[in-house]
Design a protein around this motif. Structure first.
Motif, PDB file in Angstrom:
ATOM      1  N   ARG A 177       0.804  -1.229   0.000  1.00  8.61           N
ATOM      2  CA  ARG A 177       0.000   0.000   0.000  1.00  8.61           C
ATOM      3  C   ARG A 177       0.835   1.277   0.000  1.00  8.61           C
ATOM      4  NH1 ARG A 177      -3.568  -0.496   5.261  1.00  8.61           N
ATOM      5  NH2 ARG A 177      -1.715  -1.573   6.001  1.00  8.61           N
ATOM      6  N   GLY A 230      -7.655  -8.809   2.202  1.00 11.13           N
ATOM      7  CA  GLY A 230      -8.206  -8.179   3.394  1.00 11.13           C
ATOM      8  C   GLY A 230      -7.393  -8.488   4.637  1.00 11.13           C
ATOM      9  N   ILE A 231      -6.891  -9.706   4.731  1.00  7.61           N
ATOM     10  CA  ILE A 231      -6.071 -10.101   5.887  1.00  7.61           C
ATOM     11  C   ILE A 231      -4.691  -9.468   5.769  1.00  7.61           C
ATOM     12  CG2 ILE A 231      -4.936 -12.054   7.014  1.00  7.61           C
ATOM     13  CD1 ILE A 231      -7.394 -13.738   6.303  1.00  7.61           C
ATOM     14  N   ARG A 283      -3.976  -6.736   4.423  1.00  2.00           N
ATOM     15  CA  ARG A 283      -4.123  -5.304   4.700  1.00  2.00           C
ATOM     16  C   ARG A 283      -4.077  -5.037   6.210  1.00  2.00           C
ATOM     17  NH1 ARG A 283      -8.704  -4.689   1.974  1.00  2.00           N
ATOM     18  NH2 ARG A 283      -7.613  -4.539  -0.023  1.00  2.00           N
ATOM     19  N   ARG A 284      -4.583  -5.954   6.985  1.00  2.00           N
ATOM     20  CA  ARG A 284      -4.593  -5.763   8.444  1.00  2.00           C
ATOM     21  C   ARG A 284      -3.229  -6.012   9.068  1.00  2.00           C
ATOM     22  NH1 ARG A 284      -9.847  -9.537   9.440  1.00  2.00           N
ATOM     23  NH2 ARG A 284     -11.363  -8.291   8.263  1.00  2.00           N
ATOM     24  N   ILE A 285      -2.447  -6.905   8.460  1.00  2.00           N
ATOM     25  CA  ILE A 285      -1.166  -7.299   9.059  1.00  2.00           C
ATOM     26  C   ILE A 285      -0.045  -6.388   8.618  1.00  2.00           C
ATOM     27  CG2 ILE A 285       0.525  -9.158   9.263  1.00  2.00           C
ATOM     28  CD1 ILE A 285      -1.749 -11.135   8.808  1.00  2.00           C
TER      29      ILE A 285
END
Length: 251
Positions: free
Chosen positions: A149, A245-246, A248-250
């Protein structure tokens, strides 16, 4: 008598400088290159003071100058008589989210990390093919495992690109021609490039510890290595395979 000869690009600071120190400790002769020659000279003096029998060649090199890359690599091979290993390490960490007006920074990173790495790979492989021996080491990054990102989108893409270059040589099976290829994926290792990153960043290790893991993988001539292995082997698997999605969280 040295253990062998190694050329390291981007060796004036950070991971490159520490690799030079640790490979010198293992008995290698070194060619260290960078744009900042005063820092190279200081590093060479440090190494030769510790190892009086060690040959250390310093070369000013802007890896974005294609002609200079080929010239310097050939000069080093001629001066040593045999070039056993090339570590493509020079790189930039600049970047901004795509479409936010900083194409200049993203382009600079892309040119240095990928296009310049291509020139270095071409120059190294030209020498290795002529010798029928050699070890090409590409310093990638765990960020190459997946699209990243914001500020590191371009950086991650370049590191994926250089890994693909090296993997192409593995696919070519250049080992049959006496040439080994290693792709090193460092995790979070403290260096000059990331000195502004929060000191408490999870999984960040100091430069010496991180580089020791890199050097160990390189010495074992591993084709691919995430370093340090803990926690980056399991995290790398998750990064590559988990739903976005996972991820992105980590990360």
């Amino acid at each position: 008598m040295t253990k062998g000869t190694i050329l390291i690009t981007g060796a004036s600071s950070g991971l490159g400088a520490e690799m030079a120190r640790q490979f010198a400790d293992l008995g290698y002769g070194l060619a260290i290159t960078a744009r900042r020659t005063e820092r190279l000279d200081e590093l060479a003096a440090e190494i030769t003071a510790k190892h009086t029998d060690r040959k250390v060649i310093t070369k000013a090199l802007d890896v974005n100058d294609d002609e200079a890359v080929f010239a310097v690599f050939r000069e080093v091979a001629a001066e040593f008589g045999q070039l056993d290993r090339v570590i493509i390490n020079a790189g930039l960490g600049k970047g901004a989210p795509l479409g936010t007006g900083r194409y200049d920074a993203n382009r600079q990173t892309a040119m240095t990390n990928f296009v310049a790495a291509l020139a270095q790979t071409e120059a190294a492989m030209e020498i290795f093919r002529a010798q029928s021996s050699g070890h090409l080491v590409m310093i990638s990054s765990v960020s190459a495992m997946r699209g990243m990102r914001k500020t590191i989108t371009t950086y991650a893409a370049t590191k994926a690109g250089v890994a693909a270059l090296a993997e192409g040589l593995l696919n070519e099976n250049v080992k049959k021609k006496g040439i080994d290829v290693s792709i090193i994926y460092p995790g979070y290792i403290r260096s000059e490039m990331n000195e502004k990153v929060a000191q408490q960043t999870k999984f960040m290790v100091d430069t010496q510890t991180g580089v020791r893991a890199m050097v160990d993988a390189i010495e074992k001539r591993k084709e691919k290595a995430l370093v340090p292995s803990w926690p980056w082997v399991p995290l790398g698997f998750a990064l590559k395979n988990a739903p976005m999605g996972i991820v992105r969280r980590i990360f």
